[in-house]
Design a protein around this motif. Structure first.
Motif, PDB file in Angstrom:
ATOM      1  N   GLU A 186      11.488 -21.532   6.827  1.00 51.49           N
ATOM      2  CA  GLU A 186      12.582 -20.572   6.625  1.00 51.49           C
ATOM      3  C   GLU A 186      13.957 -21.228   6.601  1.00 51.49           C
ATOM      4  OE1 GLU A 186      11.769 -17.721   5.673  1.00 51.49           O
ATOM      5  OE2 GLU A 186       9.707 -17.546   6.394  1.00 51.49           O
ATOM      6  N   ARG A 187      13.980 -22.540   6.414  1.00 52.26           N
ATOM      7  CA  ARG A 187      15.245 -23.240   6.202  1.00 52.26           C
ATOM      8  C   ARG A 187      15.156 -23.999   4.878  1.00 52.26           C
ATOM      9  NH1 ARG A 187      14.770 -24.964  12.105  1.00 52.26           N
ATOM     10  NH2 ARG A 187      16.297 -23.705  13.227  1.00 52.26           N
ATOM     11  N   THR A 188      16.315 -24.368   4.310  1.00 53.16           N
ATOM     12  CA  THR A 188      16.315 -25.202   3.121  1.00 53.16           C
ATOM     13  C   THR A 188      16.561 -26.643   3.539  1.00 53.16           C
ATOM     14  OG1 THR A 188      17.161 -23.398   1.746  1.00 53.16           O
ATOM     15  CG2 THR A 188      17.420 -25.619   0.887  1.00 53.16           C
TER      16      THR A 188
ATOM     17  N   GLN B   6      26.252 -18.841   3.983  1.00 59.14           N
ATOM     18  CA  GLN B   6      25.477 -17.942   3.139  1.00 59.14           C
ATOM     19  C   GLN B   6      24.116 -18.543   2.840  1.00 59.14           C
ATOM     20  OE1 GLN B   6      27.532 -16.361  -0.175  1.00 59.14           O
ATOM     21  NE2 GLN B   6      29.489 -16.259   0.890  1.00 59.14           N
ATOM     22  N   GLY B   7      23.205 -17.716   2.385  1.00 60.57           N
ATOM     23  CA  GLY B   7      21.888 -18.207   2.000  1.00 60.57           C
ATOM     24  C   GLY B   7      21.091 -18.686   3.187  1.00 60.57           C
ATOM     25  N   ASP B   8      20.010 -19.415   2.889  1.00 57.94           N
ATOM     26  CA  ASP B   8      19.161 -19.923   3.961  1.00 57.94           C
ATOM     27  C   ASP B   8      19.918 -20.941   4.791  1.00 57.94           C
ATOM     28  OD1 ASP B   8      17.144 -18.428   3.024  1.00 57.94           O
ATOM     29  OD2 ASP B   8      16.010 -20.069   2.133  1.00 57.94           O
TER      30      ASP B   8
ATOM     31  N   LEU C   9      20.497 -24.474   6.447  1.00 60.43           N
ATOM     32  CA  LEU C   9      20.093 -25.810   5.999  1.00 60.43           C
ATOM     33  C   LEU C   9      19.531 -26.611   7.159  1.00 60.43           C
ATOM     34  CD1 LEU C   9      23.112 -26.852   3.721  1.00 60.43           C
ATOM     35  CD2 LEU C   9      20.851 -26.125   2.974  1.00 60.43           C
TER      36      LEU C   9
END
Lengths: 283, 283
Positions: free
Chosen positions: B154-156, B204-206, B208
């Motif tokens: 669940e992380r980039t 924002q987004g996943d 990191l």
């Protein structure tokens, strides 16, 4: 949403990057006449793209050894400079004060030093041609850089430029330094990456905006794969010109795009002072 | 959340990639004895990393010209093969059926053809050493690949490997093909990218997850910059070995990590048939 056709949007550009962008063609230092062949070129930091663009060997035993010290290399350029000083080739060093637009200036210097004025002329003409339609005075509906900035807003750009060495990484660097935005580039096995890496997870995080740079068969196949996997696909066709002028024209259009994107996010497109400190820590 | 220490989690591995991973060292075709020097190497598709790892020139006029056709090159390998056939060097072609683990097999073939058995032995020993602690039978608390997979879930991931040419891009390719996951690598101006590109948008987004591969000064400085800018930082130290064995050991650990990540997402870590079709379309 901020309006790129209104003057107040430009107030965050506190360092006047619009002027630096506008006056880019022809800017930067000039070497003292053509230097002897053959050429070797070591390029670091902000100059790295020049090494990829020109495809010169890194080292030469004779002629001219260029050493472009673009900062942030943890001493590598300095160390190699000491090695180069012991060689028979003339050592030509260049280090410019930090700017995200320096790739053009390093390239210009090397082209002039190689006596390739006609190639530089084509590059400069391509930039001037781009400039006519990219500046703040050109309204949105006639300005592809403003239009692309709105497309990339609140999305994560994914750059792909299979026909122009290093252009996708140069684009990623511009988006970070000027646009203060995160962006992606694929690994060398790009098509497999598009097929597998975007399948399972693209519904999470920011929506992706693919930006395809160029017009070859690789771009066409990537478009086919990406259309069903990303939020939007933008295609940037290069002008009719040689490969170097094409690459710089696309890069310049993206520099303007990154500039407008910073304005849309309400952040200063100029570099923060922290980069100067990084250069001191990492040179 | 799925449990990597439970057998039922492994049911999605329908093609048995765990076996392919476990038996990787020593797998792949073997050349007919050492081939004559000097060497040129053109490497495409799944073989691209071998070109970066070995640092050989692309072309040779004498000796042996390797042509590693890794698929997905839109005919470039075929065209250059025709050119190479007209030269005086012996043309040695290799094309393997698609697998995300092929970089090892192409490398093994070329090392054997160059008579570098001792280098291959060091690589294989490093892989076998890694394998002892990375397989499904090794429980989470003793298994760094399982542990890293939970960290990346669940992380980039953002890979950075300044001391190992091409490793960060090879990692990105593994995460996509095996882990079915999107990941990032920085451009060559990585430190500037970390300072500017992660500032404005990383909320924002996943979230990191930075994965630092190696142990040099570049990794240390990156860690300092990244710690305040990403959700978590993982450091993967290479084993005590030569640079090639170090790079392959880190890559192998990430291959197992990508495998476990696919299981945690509940997707097949094997390649979908679509890649075979892509190879037909793009070779």
């Amino acid at each position: 949403m901020r309006d790129l056709d209104k003057q107040e949007t430009y107030l965050v550009d506190r360092r006047g990057m619009a002027v630096e962008l506008r006056d880019l063609a022809g800017s930067g230092p000039t070497p003292q006449g053509p230097l002897p062949e053959p050429y070797g070129l070591l390029a670091y930091g902000e100059a790295w793209w020049v090494g990829r663009l020109l495809g010169l060997p890194e080292w030469t035993e004779e002629g001219t050894q260029f050493l472009l010290q673009g900062g942030y290399d943890l001493g590598a350029a300095l160390a190699l400079g000491l090695v180069a000083e012991t060689g028979r080739a003339r050592l030509e060093r260049l280090e410019l004060p930090p700017s995200p637009l320096n790739p053009y200036r390093y390239l210009r210097y090397v082209l002039l030093a190689m006596g390739k004025e006609e190639v530089l002329l084509e590059v400069d003409q391509a930039l001037l041609e781009e400039r006519r339609r990219l500046g703040p005075e050109v309204p949105l509906e006639e300005n592809p850089a403003k239009f692309l900035a709105y497309t990339l807003l609140e999305r994560t750009p994914l750059f792909y430029a299979p026909d122009h060495p290093g252009l996708q990484e140069a684009a990623q660097a511009l988006l970070a330094r000027v646009g203060k935005s995160l962006s992606l580039v694929p690994p060398p096995t790009a098509l497999e990456f598009f097929l597998t890496g975007l399948e399972a997870r693209h519904e999470q995080g920011d929506p992706l905006a693919a930006v395809l740079l160029g017009s070859g068969a690789g771009v066409a196949l990537a478009k086919e794969i990406l259309e069903s996997r990303v939020d939007t696909v933008a295609e940037l066709a290069p002008p009719e010109a040689g490969p170097l002028a094409q690459a710089l024209a696309l890069w310049y259009r993206l520099a303007w795009t990154a500039y407008y994107l910073a304005l849309l996010y309400g952040v200063d497109p100029g570099d923060p002072e922290v980069l100067l400190r990084l250069r001191e820590a990492a040179s």
